[in-house]
Design a protein around this motif. Structure first.
Motif, PDB file in Angstrom:
ATOM      1  N   LYS A 184      33.406  54.037  20.876  1.00 39.02           N
ATOM      2  CA  LYS A 184      34.853  54.064  20.674  1.00 39.02           C
ATOM      3  C   LYS A 184      35.135  54.073  19.173  1.00 39.02           C
ATOM      4  O   LYS A 184      34.674  53.214  18.438  1.00 39.02           O
ATOM      5  N   LEU A 185      35.896  55.071  18.748  1.00 41.36           N
ATOM      6  CA  LEU A 185      36.261  55.158  17.342  1.00 41.36           C
ATOM      7  C   LEU A 185      37.274  54.077  16.981  1.00 41.36           C
ATOM      8  O   LEU A 185      37.866  53.438  17.862  1.00 41.36           O
ATOM      9  N   GLN A 186      37.456  53.887  15.691  1.00 44.45           N
ATOM     10  CA  GLN A 186      38.389  52.882  15.202  1.00 44.45           C
ATOM     11  C   GLN A 186      39.756  53.016  15.891  1.00 44.45           C
ATOM     12  O   GLN A 186      40.326  54.101  15.975  1.00 44.45           O
ATOM     13  N   GLY A 187      40.260  51.893  16.396  1.00 44.41           N
ATOM     14  CA  GLY A 187      41.581  51.904  17.019  1.00 44.41           C
ATOM     15  C   GLY A 187      41.585  51.697  18.516  1.00 44.41           C
ATOM     16  O   GLY A 187      42.650  51.629  19.134  1.00 44.41           O
ATOM     17  N   TYR A 188      40.400  51.589  19.136  1.00 50.45           N
ATOM     18  CA  TYR A 188      40.369  51.295  20.572  1.00 50.45           C
ATOM     19  C   TYR A 188      40.842  49.858  20.792  1.00 50.45           C
ATOM     20  O   TYR A 188      40.503  48.949  20.025  1.00 50.45           O
ATOM     21  N   TRP A 189      41.633  49.634  21.859  1.00 51.29           N
ATOM     22  CA  TRP A 189      42.125  48.302  22.155  1.00 51.29           C
ATOM     23  C   TRP A 189      42.240  48.089  23.662  1.00 51.29           C
ATOM     24  O   TRP A 189      42.297  49.055  24.448  1.00 51.29           O
ATOM     25  N   ALA A 190      42.262  46.841  24.053  1.00 48.80           N
ATOM     26  CA  ALA A 190      42.486  46.467  25.453  1.00 48.80           C
ATOM     27  C   ALA A 190      43.372  45.233  25.473  1.00 48.80           C
ATOM     28  O   ALA A 190      43.335  44.400  24.562  1.00 48.80           O
ATOM     29  N   PHE A 191      44.160  45.124  26.541  1.00 49.01           N
ATOM     30  CA  PHE A 191      45.151  44.050  26.615  1.00 49.01           C
ATOM     31  C   PHE A 191      45.207  43.490  28.034  1.00 49.01           C
ATOM     32  O   PHE A 191      45.079  44.236  29.018  1.00 49.01           O
ATOM     33  N   ALA A 192      45.418  42.187  28.133  1.00 46.74           N
ATOM     34  CA  ALA A 192      45.591  41.540  29.446  1.00 46.74           C
ATOM     35  C   ALA A 192      46.604  40.415  29.310  1.00 46.74           C
ATOM     36  O   ALA A 192      46.611  39.684  28.307  1.00 46.74           O
ATOM     37  N   LEU A 193      47.470  40.296  30.294  1.00 48.18           N
ATOM     38  CA  LEU A 193      48.446  39.210  30.311  1.00 48.18           C
ATOM     39  C   LEU A 193      47.775  37.887  30.657  1.00 48.18           C
ATOM     40  O   LEU A 193      46.801  37.854  31.415  1.00 48.18           O
ATOM     41  N   ASN A 194      48.326  36.826  30.095  1.00 48.42           N
ATOM     42  CA  ASN A 194      47.882  35.496  30.471  1.00 48.42           C
ATOM     43  C   ASN A 194      48.515  35.110  31.805  1.00 48.42           C
ATOM     44  O   ASN A 194      49.727  35.218  31.976  1.00 48.42           O
ATOM     45  N   GLU A 195      47.682  34.699  32.746  1.00 46.36           N
ATOM     46  CA  GLU A 195      48.141  34.160  34.027  1.00 46.36           C
ATOM     47  C   GLU A 195      48.797  35.188  34.944  1.00 46.36           C
ATOM     48  O   GLU A 195      49.401  34.836  35.953  1.00 46.36           O
ATOM     49  N   TYR A 196      48.691  36.467  34.607  1.00 44.15           N
ATOM     50  CA  TYR A 196      49.233  37.509  35.475  1.00 44.15           C
ATOM     51  C   TYR A 196      48.191  38.613  35.643  1.00 44.15           C
ATOM     52  O   TYR A 196      47.461  38.931  34.705  1.00 44.15           O
ATOM     53  N   PRO A 197      48.123  39.229  36.812  1.00 47.93           N
ATOM     54  CA  PRO A 197      47.096  40.257  37.064  1.00 47.93           C
ATOM     55  C   PRO A 197      47.471  41.615  36.494  1.00 47.93           C
ATOM     56  O   PRO A 197      47.770  42.559  37.232  1.00 47.93           O
ATOM     57  N   TYR A 198      47.468  41.703  35.177  1.00 52.06           N
ATOM     58  CA  TYR A 198      47.791  42.970  34.539  1.00 52.06           C
ATOM     59  C   TYR A 198      46.901  43.168  33.324  1.00 52.06           C
ATOM     60  O   TYR A 198      46.737  42.262  32.496  1.00 52.06           O
TER      61      TYR A 198
END
Length: 291
Positions: A184-198
């Protein structure tokens, strides 16, 4: 000589050798160059040239709350004319060709929180000299951000990969596992909510990550890298006579370092409205040291 006298002599000898062993241990402990990180949301916000920078019109940003960070390269540079790689290179993390092109091997990344020791290097292994600058290539960030969805504010964790290229097998945020198995080149990201299934992931635009370099005119860095440069307020002198540790703290500006394109102009990150992440670069480096 009675038994009490004999016993007293034994205790004295035990105490002597015990203290001697401890003293020897202290004497034999070699002084170290210790590297730590800290995060400052009030530190000046800089652009790629190390100049003060505001959030561009049409974008919005927030100062994330950092959990951890990693770097894959560390160098002390004598002056503003020292080219990248020509200073005292003290750390270079493992790289791999598993994903095709050369990339940082995320599985070997040392990830630390604020104030935790990232590097500890014997001072005897540091080339003696006077150093004005620090250059550190940041590779991974983990922080909390706020998002807006359907009028409700939520908190979540974002993992940001800002190194030039990173091979990632898997990574996770809480119970959310992201199977990548690719570079993955510079700038790849991942996100997840706290306490929620997202959870979700994405890629910031190429070369959009800010990498402050106040000596760009005399010692440039390659586009797409994340070698942040900072100057000591007072040069660091390593002369080989150090009797104790030298602790270097890398203060990183997180002042509005998480930036996105606005769709709804309310200053809140709303991915469900199509607002896209454009910049996750740290906004400046101020190194300091204690001898």
């Amino acid at each position: 000589m009675n038994w009490r006298v004999n016993l007293f002599i034994v205790f004295v000898l035990m105490a002597f050798f015990s203290c001697t062993d401890k003293d020897d241990e202290l004497v034999n402990e070699e002084p170290q160059l210790i590297i730590k990180f800290q995060f400052d949301e009030n530190q000046i916000r800089l652009n790629n040239l190390g100049q003060p920078s505001s959030v561009p019109l049409g974008n919005a940003a927030q100062s994330p709350v950092f959990n951890s960070i990693s770097a894959h390269y560390f160098e002390l540079a004598p002056n503003a004319y020292t080219q990248l790689g020509q200073g005292a290179v003290l750390y270079h993390a493992p790289e791999t060709l598993q994903g095709g092109d050369l990339a940082i091997d995320f599985s070997y990344s040392k990830i630390v929180s604020e104030g935790e020791v990232f590097l500890s290097i014997p001072l005897s292994q540091v080339t003696q000299g006077n150093y004005e600058y620090v250059r550190v290539s940041l590779s991974y960030q983990n922080y909390n951000v706020s998002v807006l969805n359907s009028g409700i504010d939520y908190s979540g964790v974002l993992e940001s990969f800002v190194g030039y290229n990173t091979y990632i097998a898997t990574h996770s945020i809480g119970n959310n596992i992201f199977n990548v198995n690719a570079n993955k080149l510079q700038g790849y990201w991942a996100f997840a909510l706290n306490e929620y299934p997202y959870s979700t992931f994405g890629q910031a635009p190429q070369n959009a990550t800010t990498v402050p370099n106040p000596i760009a005119s005399t010692s440039p860095i390659q586009p797409g890298s994340c070698v942040v440069t900072g100057k000591f307020l007072e040069s660091l002198l390593i002369n080989g006579t150090e009797a104790r540790d030298v602790v270097v703290t890398l203060s990183l500006s997180v002042n509005n370092s998480f930036e996105w394109e606005e769709v709804n102009f309310d200053g809140k990150y709303e991915p469900s409205a199509g607002e896209k992440v454009v910049d996750m670069g740290l906004r400046g480096l101020i190194p300091s040291y204690v001898k």
